[in-house]
Structure formats: C-alpha cells, structure tokens
Design an enzyme around this catalytic site. Structure first.
Site, PDB file in Angstrom:
ATOM      1  N   LYS A   1       0.901  -1.372   0.039  1.00  0.00           N
ATOM      2  CA  LYS A   1       0.077   0.095   0.070  1.00  0.00           C
ATOM      3  C   LYS A   1       0.861   1.390   0.215  1.00  0.00           C
ATOM      4  CE  LYS A   1      -2.385  -1.109   3.718  1.00  0.00           C
ATOM      5  NZ  LYS A   1      -1.633  -2.584   4.197  1.00  0.00           N
TER       6      LYS A   1
ATOM      7  N   ARG B   1      -9.147   1.125   9.258  1.00  0.00           N
ATOM      8  CA  ARG B   1      -8.820  -0.505   9.511  1.00  0.00           C
ATOM      9  C   ARG B   1      -9.905  -1.079  10.335  1.00  0.00           C
ATOM     10  NH1 ARG B   1      -2.950   0.318   9.255  1.00  0.00           N
ATOM     11  NH2 ARG B   1      -1.848  -1.680   9.365  1.00  0.00           N
TER      12      ARG B   1
ATOM     13  N   ARG C   1      11.839  -6.927   4.684  1.00  0.00           N
ATOM     14  CA  ARG C   1      11.737  -5.262   4.285  1.00  0.00           C
ATOM     15  C   ARG C   1      12.828  -4.630   5.238  1.00  0.00           C
ATOM     16  NH1 ARG C   1       5.995  -2.445   4.373  1.00  0.00           N
ATOM     17  NH2 ARG C   1       6.136  -2.918   6.682  1.00  0.00           N
TER      18      ARG C   1
ATOM     19  N   ARG D   1      11.778  -2.521  10.749  1.00  0.00           N
ATOM     20  CA  ARG D   1      10.641  -1.940  11.622  1.00  0.00           C
ATOM     21  C   ARG D   1      10.461  -3.029  12.835  1.00  0.00           C
ATOM     22  NH1 ARG D   1       5.634  -0.230   8.169  1.00  0.00           N
ATOM     23  NH2 ARG D   1       4.531  -1.455   9.658  1.00  0.00           N
TER      24      ARG D   1
ATOM     25  N   ARG E   1       0.035  -9.544  12.735  1.00  0.00           N
ATOM     26  CA  ARG E   1      -0.291  -8.523  11.896  1.00  0.00           C
ATOM     27  C   ARG E   1      -1.182  -9.022  11.159  1.00  0.00           C
ATOM     28  NH1 ARG E   1       4.566  -5.626  10.120  1.00  0.00           N
ATOM     29  NH2 ARG E   1       3.020  -3.999   8.955  1.00  0.00           N
TER      30      ARG E   1
HETATM   31  P1  AMP Z   1       1.022   0.135   8.818  1.00  0.00           P
HETATM   32  O1  AMP Z   1       2.275   0.899   8.613  1.00  0.00           O
HETATM   33  O2  AMP Z   1       0.040   0.823   8.233  1.00  0.00           O
HETATM   34  O3  AMP Z   1       1.381  -1.367   8.675  1.00  0.00           O
HETATM   35  O4  AMP Z   1       0.834   0.338  10.588  1.00  0.00           O
HETATM   36  C1  AMP Z   1       1.791   0.265  11.515  1.00  0.00           C
HETATM   37  C2  AMP Z   1       1.002  -0.269  12.695  1.00  0.00           C
HETATM   38  O5  AMP Z   1       0.369   1.133  13.105  1.00  0.00           O
HETATM   39  C3  AMP Z   1      -0.212  -1.204  12.927  1.00  0.00           C
HETATM   40  O6  AMP Z   1       0.125  -2.511  13.020  1.00  0.00           O
HETATM   41  C4  AMP Z   1      -1.176  -0.531  13.856  1.00  0.00           C
HETATM   42  O7  AMP Z   1      -0.443  -0.887  15.423  1.00  0.00           O
HETATM   43  C5  AMP Z   1      -1.091   0.716  13.841  1.00  0.00           C
HETATM   44  N1  AMP Z   1      -1.968   1.351  12.930  1.00  0.00           N
HETATM   45  C6  AMP Z   1      -1.739   2.150  11.647  1.00  0.00           C
HETATM   46  N2  AMP Z   1      -2.881   2.399  11.184  1.00  0.00           N
HETATM   47  C7  AMP Z   1      -3.912   2.209  12.062  1.00  0.00           C
HETATM   48  C8  AMP Z   1      -5.254   2.273  11.958  1.00  0.00           C
HETATM   49  N3  AMP Z   1      -5.854   3.044  10.968  1.00  0.00           N
HETATM   50  N4  AMP Z   1      -5.864   1.717  13.152  1.00  0.00           N
HETATM   51  C9  AMP Z   1      -5.559   1.067  13.991  1.00  0.00           C
HETATM   52  N5  AMP Z   1      -4.082   0.871  14.180  1.00  0.00           N
HETATM   53  C10 AMP Z   1      -3.157   1.506  13.277  1.00  0.00           C
END
Ligand code: AMP
Length: 219
Positions: free
Chosen positions: A14, A89, A128, A161, A172
C-alpha cells in the site's frame, strides 16, 4: 473533500503504491502508520500511547486514530483529494471517515483491495528494510541495496521495523483477517471495491489503479 482508500493486508504494498500514485494522480497520501511512527520518533503523547500496540502488531485504539486523522484533514484545503493507506482499519473508523467527508459534501469514490498470497506477504514483510534517514524501502533479496545495510539514495543506515520481525508479522496478518477484512464487506455493499492483483510488480498495480481512476473520474 474526496477520498480513495488502499485496503489490504500488511505487506500488500500500500505504501509504495501510494507513493507512486501521489506523484501522478494529485491525491494526497495519508498513512496513519507513518503518522504514528513519526509521533513515536518525536516522543509525542500520541506516540507513547500507540507504541506498545504497534510493537505487538495490534491495532491502536480507534479514538487515537480518529484524533490524528481529524487533525490531519483539518489542515488540508476543503477541496483536497486524499488517498488513505492503512486507514480505515475498523468499521468504526470507516463510519467516521464517511461522516467527515459527507459533512463537506464529499465521499469515498474508490476502494482498492490489494490482493497478495499469504506466503508472499510474509516474505515481503520479514525481508523489508527501511532507511532510517530518508525512509526509502528495500528488501534483502528482491530490492537489495548496492551496499548491504546502507541506503543507495542517502547512505543512511537501513533498519528493520520492530513490527516486521517474524513473530509480529504473523500477528499482524491475523489482526488484518480478524478486524480489517470486514471492511471489505462494508465497502462492497456500497459497490466501491475494486480487487487488484498486487502479487507482482508495483508498476502493474499502479497502472491498474490508474486505469480505474481515469475511467471512473475522481468526482
Ligand atoms: P502500517 O504502517 O499501516 O502497517 O501500521 C503499523 C501499525 O500502526 C499497525 O500494525 C497498527 O499497530 C498501527 N496502525 C496504523 N494505522 C492504524 C489504524 N488505522 N488503526 C489502528 N492501528 C493502526
């Protein structure tokens, strides 16, 4: 205010797809994950609250996410067009987004569901690496840096990360299946979901999304 959404499991691409689309489409890329990582780095209260959830691969509570998204949208012009990555989400977040957009006469125009087989996701996430300095993204086998551990662009140090470690990656993916996949139904009922095969190169994924955006307009 208008919006498109990139929906898909962690590792679906994404973020990289959004970066490429931002350059060509005029949509402003908003990633709640990036916003939270920034808040953690800067030691902001929101970051302190989010950090433990993020490290475990759990969702950060809706009120925190809704707060940062509202604040972000309030900073943009009324006629902005947003491309959300990693948001919404949960159904709660999706409803909130609809309310905010509708209050300004806008709506979600497209939801692109990036589909990738699970074993490809696990490989992408656990391999990654990210530049600590400029944020460029690499993969130890698929997109290796010229010098191991160093960014090709700025020479910065590459890191993994914390939530890309194997034990968190599986959690996840499960969280996505359990909590986020129901969003597909939510948007399917509105007829907005376009399924995109995102298992191959980024260019193909970007081209397919662009085709839909051109065909459907961005009204
Ligand atoms: P991402 O970079 O989108 O994979 O997000 C990394 C982490 O941030 C996720 O595993 C969640 O812990 C948190 N996170 C990011 N966006 C959201 C969201 N919209 N709702 C809840 N947690 C989020």
């Amino acid at each position: 205010m208008q919006a498109i959404i990139l929906l898909g499991p962690p590792g679906a691409g994404k973020g990289t797809v959004a970066e490429a689309l931002e350059k060509t489409s005029g949509y402003i890329h908003v990633s709640t994950g990036d916003m939270l990582r920034e808040a953690v780095k800067e030691g902001l209260p929101v970051g302190l609250e989010a950090r433990s959830y993020m490290e475990k691969g759990e969702l950060v509570p809706d009120d925190v996410i809704i707060g940062i998204v509202k604040e972000r949208l309030a900073r943009g012009p009324d006629d902005a067009r947003y491309m959300f990555d990693g948001f919404p989400r949960t159904i709660n977040q999706a409803r909130l987004l609809d309310e905010v957009l509708e209050s300004g006469g806008g709506r979600v125009s497209h939801v692109f569901l990036l589909e990738v087989p699970r074993e490809v996701l696990v490989d992408r996430l656990s391999g990654r690496r990210i530049c600590r300095n400029c944020g460029a993204v690499y993969h130890i086998r698929n997109i290796p840096p010229k010098v191991p551990g160093k960014c090709d662009i700025c020479g910065g140090e590459l890191y993994q990360r914390p939530d890309d470690r194997p034990e968190t990656v599986l959690n996840r993916l499960e969280v996505f299946e359990k909590e986020t996949a129901s969003l597909v139904d939510y948007y399917d009922r509105k007829g907005l979901v376009r399924r995109i095969d995102a298992a191959h190169d980024r260019e193909g994924t970007v081209a397919e999304i662009t085709k839909y955006l051109m065909a459907g307009g961005s009204e």
